[in-house]
Design a protein around this motif. Structure first.
Motif, short mmCIF file in Angstrom:
data_model
loop_
_atom_site.label_atom_id
_atom_site.label_comp_id
_atom_site.label_asym_id
_atom_site.label_seq_id
_atom_site.Cartn_x
_atom_site.Cartn_y
_atom_site.Cartn_z
N GLN A 11 45.90 65.85 40.30
CA GLN A 11 45.47 66.47 39.04
C GLN A 11 45.20 65.41 37.96
OE1 GLN A 11 44.45 69.51 38.56
NE2 GLN A 11 43.96 69.07 36.44
N PRO A 12 46.11 64.47 37.73
CA PRO A 12 45.79 63.43 36.74
C PRO A 12 44.56 62.61 37.13
CG PRO A 12 48.13 63.39 37.26
CD PRO A 12 47.49 64.34 38.22
N LEU A 13 44.37 62.39 38.42
CA LEU A 13 43.20 61.64 38.88
C LEU A 13 41.92 62.42 38.61
CD1 LEU A 13 41.87 59.27 40.26
CD2 LEU A 13 42.43 60.32 42.47
N ALA A 14 41.91 63.71 38.86
CA ALA A 14 40.73 64.53 38.58
C ALA A 14 40.41 64.51 37.09
CB ALA A 14 40.95 65.96 39.07
N GLN A 15 41.42 64.54 36.25
CA GLN A 15 41.21 64.47 34.80
C GLN A 15 40.64 63.11 34.40
OE1 GLN A 15 45.10 65.52 33.35
NE2 GLN A 15 44.66 67.70 33.38
N LEU A 16 41.17 62.05 35.00
CA LEU A 16 40.66 60.71 34.74
C LEU A 16 39.19 60.60 35.16
CD1 LEU A 16 41.12 57.66 34.01
CD2 LEU A 16 41.66 57.36 36.43
N ALA A 17 38.87 61.12 36.33
CA ALA A 17 37.50 61.08 36.84
C ALA A 17 36.55 61.82 35.89
CB ALA A 17 37.44 61.68 38.24
N ALA A 18 36.94 62.99 35.45
CA ALA A 18 36.10 63.78 34.53
C ALA A 18 35.93 63.06 33.20
CB ALA A 18 36.72 65.16 34.31
N GLY A 19 36.98 62.42 32.71
CA GLY A 19 36.88 61.70 31.44
C GLY A 19 36.08 60.41 31.54
N GLY A 23 30.03 64.80 32.26
CA GLY A 23 28.81 65.40 32.79
C GLY A 23 28.67 65.29 34.29
N ALA A 24 29.46 64.44 34.92
CA ALA A 24 29.41 64.31 36.37
C ALA A 24 30.22 65.44 37.01
CB ALA A 24 29.97 62.96 36.81
N ARG A 25 29.90 65.76 38.23
CA ARG A 25 30.68 66.75 38.98
C ARG A 25 31.87 66.04 39.61
NH1 ARG A 25 27.85 71.09 42.34
NH2 ARG A 25 30.04 71.56 42.45
N VAL A 26 33.03 66.64 39.50
CA VAL A 26 34.23 66.12 40.15
C VAL A 26 34.47 66.99 41.38
CG1 VAL A 26 36.71 65.70 39.93
CG2 VAL A 26 35.21 65.34 37.96
N THR A 43 33.26 61.59 42.02
CA THR A 43 32.40 62.02 40.93
C THR A 43 30.97 61.69 41.32
OG1 THR A 43 32.76 59.93 39.75
CG2 THR A 43 34.08 61.80 39.06
N ILE A 44 30.12 62.66 41.10
CA ILE A 44 28.70 62.50 41.40
C ILE A 44 27.96 62.81 40.10
CG2 ILE A 44 26.76 63.24 42.82
CD1 ILE A 44 29.08 62.12 44.48
N GLY A 45 27.26 61.82 39.59
CA GLY A 45 26.52 62.02 38.36
C GLY A 45 25.41 61.01 38.23
N PRO A 46 24.66 61.13 37.15
CA PRO A 46 23.52 60.22 36.96
C PRO A 46 23.93 58.76 36.75
CG PRO A 46 23.81 61.63 35.03
CD PRO A 46 24.77 62.11 36.07
N GLU A 47 25.12 58.54 36.20
CA GLU A 47 25.58 57.17 35.93
C GLU A 47 26.08 56.47 37.17
OE1 GLU A 47 28.55 57.02 32.87
OE2 GLU A 47 27.61 58.68 31.81
N SER A 72 31.74 52.92 51.07
CA SER A 72 30.85 51.90 50.51
C SER A 72 29.39 52.15 50.86
CB SER A 72 31.27 50.51 50.98
OG SER A 72 32.53 50.18 50.46
N ALA A 73 29.14 52.83 51.95
CA ALA A 73 27.77 53.13 52.35
C ALA A 73 27.14 54.22 51.47
CB ALA A 73 27.73 53.57 53.81
N VAL A 74 27.96 55.01 50.78
CA VAL A 74 27.47 56.16 50.02
C VAL A 74 27.70 56.01 48.52
CG1 VAL A 74 27.78 58.65 49.68
CG2 VAL A 74 27.85 57.68 51.99
N PHE A 75 28.82 55.43 48.14
CA PHE A 75 29.23 55.41 46.73
C PHE A 75 28.97 54.05 46.08
CE2 PHE A 75 31.51 58.94 48.53
CZ PHE A 75 31.43 59.90 47.53
N ASP A 76 28.71 54.10 44.77
CA ASP A 76 28.52 52.87 43.99
C ASP A 76 29.84 52.15 43.75
OD1 ASP A 76 25.72 53.48 43.54
OD2 ASP A 76 26.40 54.96 42.07
N ARG A 77 30.90 52.92 43.59
CA ARG A 77 32.24 52.38 43.34
C ARG A 77 33.24 53.13 44.20
NH1 ARG A 77 34.27 50.86 37.62
NH2 ARG A 77 35.72 50.03 39.11
#
Length: 96
Positions: A11-19, A23-26, A43-47, A72-77
């Protein structure tokens, strides 16, 4: 020393990801490679596409090298969120 459980972290991690990425989807439990691996929180978003892998104290790091390659093949970070028990070994297994 307090043993961190997966439920303590999510739960704290999901809140951190959203913050971190407004605008990204968690998303939780995102399957990759036809379900062979799962990202705990993403998180998947434009950034940025960012994956977080949770390794609570009761978990093992056995699958981490394969997870790291798949993520690493799919995500930027990709970020490892680990209990104290896994910090030292996690730093060795996951590239900066």
């Amino acid at each position: 020393m307090t043993c961190l459980r997966d439920a303590d972290i999510r739960q704290p991690l999901a809140q951190l990801a959203a913050g971190t990425y407004p605008g990204a989807r968690v998303l939780h439990e995102v399957g990759l490679e036809y379900g062979l691996v799962r990202v705990d929180v993403a998180t998947i978003g434009p950034e940025c596409r960012h994956a977080w892998e949770v390794k609570a104290d009761a978990d093992t790091l056995r699958r981490l090298p394969v997870q790291e390659l798949s993520y690493s093949a799919v995500f930027d970070r990709c970020t490892l969120v680990a209990g104290e028990r896994h910090l030292e070994r996690g730093r060795v297994l996951v590239p900066s």
